[in-house]
Design an enzyme around this catalytic site. Structure first.
Site, PDB file in Angstrom:
ATOM      1  N   LEU A  44       0.830  -1.206   0.000  1.00  0.00           N
ATOM      2  CA  LEU A  44       0.000   0.000   0.000  1.00  0.00           C
ATOM      3  C   LEU A  44       0.872   1.266   0.000  1.00  0.00           C
ATOM      4  CD1 LEU A  44      -2.989   0.926   0.234  1.00  0.00           C
ATOM      5  CD2 LEU A  44      -2.600   1.093   2.693  1.00  0.00           C
ATOM      6  N   ASP A  45       0.584   2.183  -0.890  1.00  0.00           N
ATOM      7  CA  ASP A  45       1.287   3.471  -0.981  1.00  0.00           C
ATOM      8  C   ASP A  45       2.763   3.329  -1.328  1.00  0.00           C
ATOM      9  OD1 ASP A  45      -1.120   4.591  -0.212  1.00  0.00           O
ATOM     10  OD2 ASP A  45      -0.536   4.894   1.862  1.00  0.00           O
ATOM     11  N   GLU A  46       3.190   2.128  -1.762  1.00  0.00           N
ATOM     12  CA  GLU A  46       4.607   1.908  -2.026  1.00  0.00           C
ATOM     13  C   GLU A  46       4.896   1.643  -3.498  1.00  0.00           C
ATOM     14  OE1 GLU A  46       7.087   2.103   0.139  1.00  0.00           O
ATOM     15  OE2 GLU A  46       5.902   2.312   1.979  1.00  0.00           O
TER      16      GLU A  46
END
Lengths: 286, 286, 286, 286
Positions: free
Chosen positions: A229-231
């Site tokens: 997530l978000d990476e």
């Protein structure tokens, strides 16, 4: 009648001398005229990257033949290739929840002819934006999500996306975490907009986090969705100056402008085949 | 001869009606003319903030009297006040290590008359920049730091700073962590420049971290130094667009421009008494 | 039930000591609590400017009384005053021609509750955007313009605007020059968006001019409309980096994002009564 | 020992198919490895542009041979070519008058190793900055200019520049108009910094002009000097937000940061052979 189509080739492979000459030789030998070529070496990774556009006007191969005729070249240099044609418009699915700013921004761009894509459907976990979709005459599909039905609903979405031959999913403020099955189905083809300057303020409520920390600049980040997530690989970011006068509600309001512009720009590059993903980073051939 | 001095008052206190009227009444009753006034309420914290500049031209109190005459007002409203005068130039100590860009930038601004401060000394843990200091005729003090002598050397630095009546310490790329004793001696009066867009990439090698993450924008942050490393109140931040073409060495080079400009701007606000610190955040009355 | 209304006062007058104290005295004496105050002196012009917001919660005067009760103060200091209330939403007319980007942007902001205004009508010299207006349920008035009927049509428009009690006209890409009668009717209340960084590239086809000159940055400017075309007081400007890769069509496309954001921001400040016009320049109390 | 040199080739010519293949064929056939290639077509002008860097590590021609061996290729395609080598540092003359900010900025960059050039001399029409030059150990040549001696002094300057084998002249706030003889001697090799966002505010006192017009953004422009004052090909521009709080003196102060950064960036591209001039515009291969 000569074709007015344009072919775009994205390549990466281990670096070695002669790669540009070899690839441009293939184009020249079939009477293609190169319109735009950008090439980059990552010396540390010994990696070669190239983006190439050529006019199909006098090209002696049909669109369908090119990929197979490139195979010997690709094998010789261990090239990863992606070949696309301007004539084949990408089919995009927009995913939304309740906020309308990214949705309206993309719909207006599409109506103005700025985004050369097909928009056959909008997906949402809420009914809120159905009227917005209907105003623009785009089919709206409601998939309410609960803890219990999440996996099942995602399978239904995937089936719908396949049936509609969707190329790319755009999370235009879709407030649900995307499951592994969908990510696997659309690798580097799901764009998200995160309302912070990643990697600052990952996770929930980034504007609240920004306010607490007292930053003087807020940002937004568009990235491809991966299992982390978000990476995922960052495509585009932009920022805006704020001050002590701005409360959380102001950051949210100002941030909407960042979000819609950053997502639209990232999508513009994506649909023009200007983004190449390599090891969780992007090269954007602007 | 009438004074051409300008007085600046920074105030914060619990909010209540009549505060502006009370404070401006004090100025008016002594024939001061207000040049600039900015006032802000933080409704959530019920806090009142104000910055006020007035001309001392016809003011009926001497500079030295004002603070004590303001005391009844301050007590009545539980005000925290800071009173300064343009005629009293701040005395600044520059701390450096090996990189010259922030140092030269500040020295050139000072020589051009842009920074209205005294620069009586430069401190460094290395000899590298002694020639730079000498070129501009500023005494250079070398305090080599080892694990063993760090506390002792810091005590010697503090003694030197006190002896030279230093108001503010500017860490112009000083690559040592500041100890608690010095922070206690100069609360909200030590400015640092961190080479990232905080809170992204705290700690060491932020440009390497930024390169690894593949961000499309790099930043720099100037903040007051507190006991929590990289966590002090942020004064100013700025950013710059980068691309896949930029290697770590490019980020370092480009970042130098950010660092020197962000630090100089933060210092400009600080020396003009435009920064008010409240609960680990700043208000910058620009 | 106490009022939750907020009053905003914009003032300019010749500078003299005691002005802030006098005005804040008026507010205090009627139990108003000041929320925000910004004051500025133009020393060269000897002019005083102030913007003041106060809560009407415990205020002892009715909204309708305030203006007359301020008159003695205004006369004493030769003040120009403008008093507004948050509770009275401005009524805005949008003027458009064929391009949809500013229109959709403002309609989406309005629908999201971001713009606290009424939008009772859209005016256009073409039928093109009628469907856009109808989608959002806003009455669309078509005033076709020819050389012959221009004056007459403008009179009809003015009549419509008066009938609908319009406060402010927003030229959201309206491709007609506004006549003197309408400008006289709405002084400093007609906002335009010009697609260049004024004063560069006044007049027609600014993107073509920018392309010819080979600038590396393009801009957009929102200003109040005066009798001098493209010469009115500037409210807001923004810019965007371009390169040799960008043809005129790219500048037009990129510029649309500038135009809609700059116009929306200028309108935001206008509707919040944050803009004060003085001698063909604006003060924006942000 | 293999060479670590890098060759850079800038080319423009009428567009036709096969150009990239032909040029890269030349490099490949002599065992050069291309590090960076950017190519651009101006369809309207039917013009082809390319910048190419290759490693000389295994190249089978000596530096001196390459140009003549490229001649047949150049003739065949009517190519304008510019060939440079990283190993041959450019020799730069800095011209200044009284302001120190651009001078110190470039000297500091040079000392830090950021600018890979030789700085054999500084020229000025005033003595003011002699101490600055001497601090950095760079010979300072004073050429006082009057109406009467202007032509004569310029001849003397040209003689000095030739004697010192100067490649490029940088006008780092040199407040004299450059004469035709010198422009002819250094075509597209004299860089100027103009303190406005050209083409806005050409000529004298641009900050005063900007203040009068009430712009919300100021700029700076670096361009090559041609016979038309302020009309030469633009290399780089940048801007900064200002407000009604900023008086002319503030614009001048803030503008200095723009000027030094814009000039340094333009020079960086120039010395890396990243700028190609075509018909009074530049292509910057960043």
């Amino acid at each position: 009648m000569p074709s007015t189509d344009i072919a775009t080739l994205l390549i990466h492979c281990p670096d070695r001398p002669g790669l540009v000459h070899d690839v441009t030789g293939f184009i020249s030998s079939h009477q293609g005229n190169i319109i735009d070529l950008q090439q980059h070496i990552d010396a540390e990774q010994n990696a070669f990257f190239m983006r190439l556009e050529w006019s199909m006007e006098n090209f002696t191969l049909d669109n369908e033949e090119i990929e197979s005729r490139l195979q010997p070249l690709a094998r010789r240099h261990q090239m990863q290739m992606s070949l696309t044609f301007a004539s084949r418009r990408k089919r995009i699915a927009l995913f939304v929840t309740k906020e309308n700013h990214c949705l309206y921004d993309l719909l207006a761009r599409h109506e103005a002819g700025e985004l050369p894509v097909d928009l056959p459907l909008i997906v949402s976990n809420h009914e809120t934006l159905r009227p917005a979709a209907e105003r623009f005459g785009i089919p709206f599909h409601h998939f309410p999500i609960t803890k219990e039905n999440k996996l099942e609903q995602e399978q239904a979405m995937i089936a719908l996306l396949k049936q509609e031959r969707i190329d790319t999913v755009v999370l235009a403020k879709y407030m649900q975490i995307i499951g592994k099955a969908m990510i696997a189905e659309f690798p580097n083809r799901i764009l998200n907009i995160h309302h912070s300057f990643l990697p600052a303020f990952v996770g929930a409520k980034p504007y609240h986090q920004a306010f607490q920390r007292g930053v003087k600049i807020i940002g937004a980040t568009s990235h491809y969705v991966t299992a982390d997530l978000d990476e995922g690989p960052i495509i585009h970011q932009d920022v805006m100056r704020v001050s002590h006068e701005d409360e959380v509600a102001d950051l949210v309001r100002l941030g909407r402008d960042l979000e819609k512009n950053v997502l639209a720009k990232a999508l513009w590059w994506h649909v023009r085949d200007r983004v190449l993903v390599f090891k969780n980073k992007t090269l954007v051939f602007d």
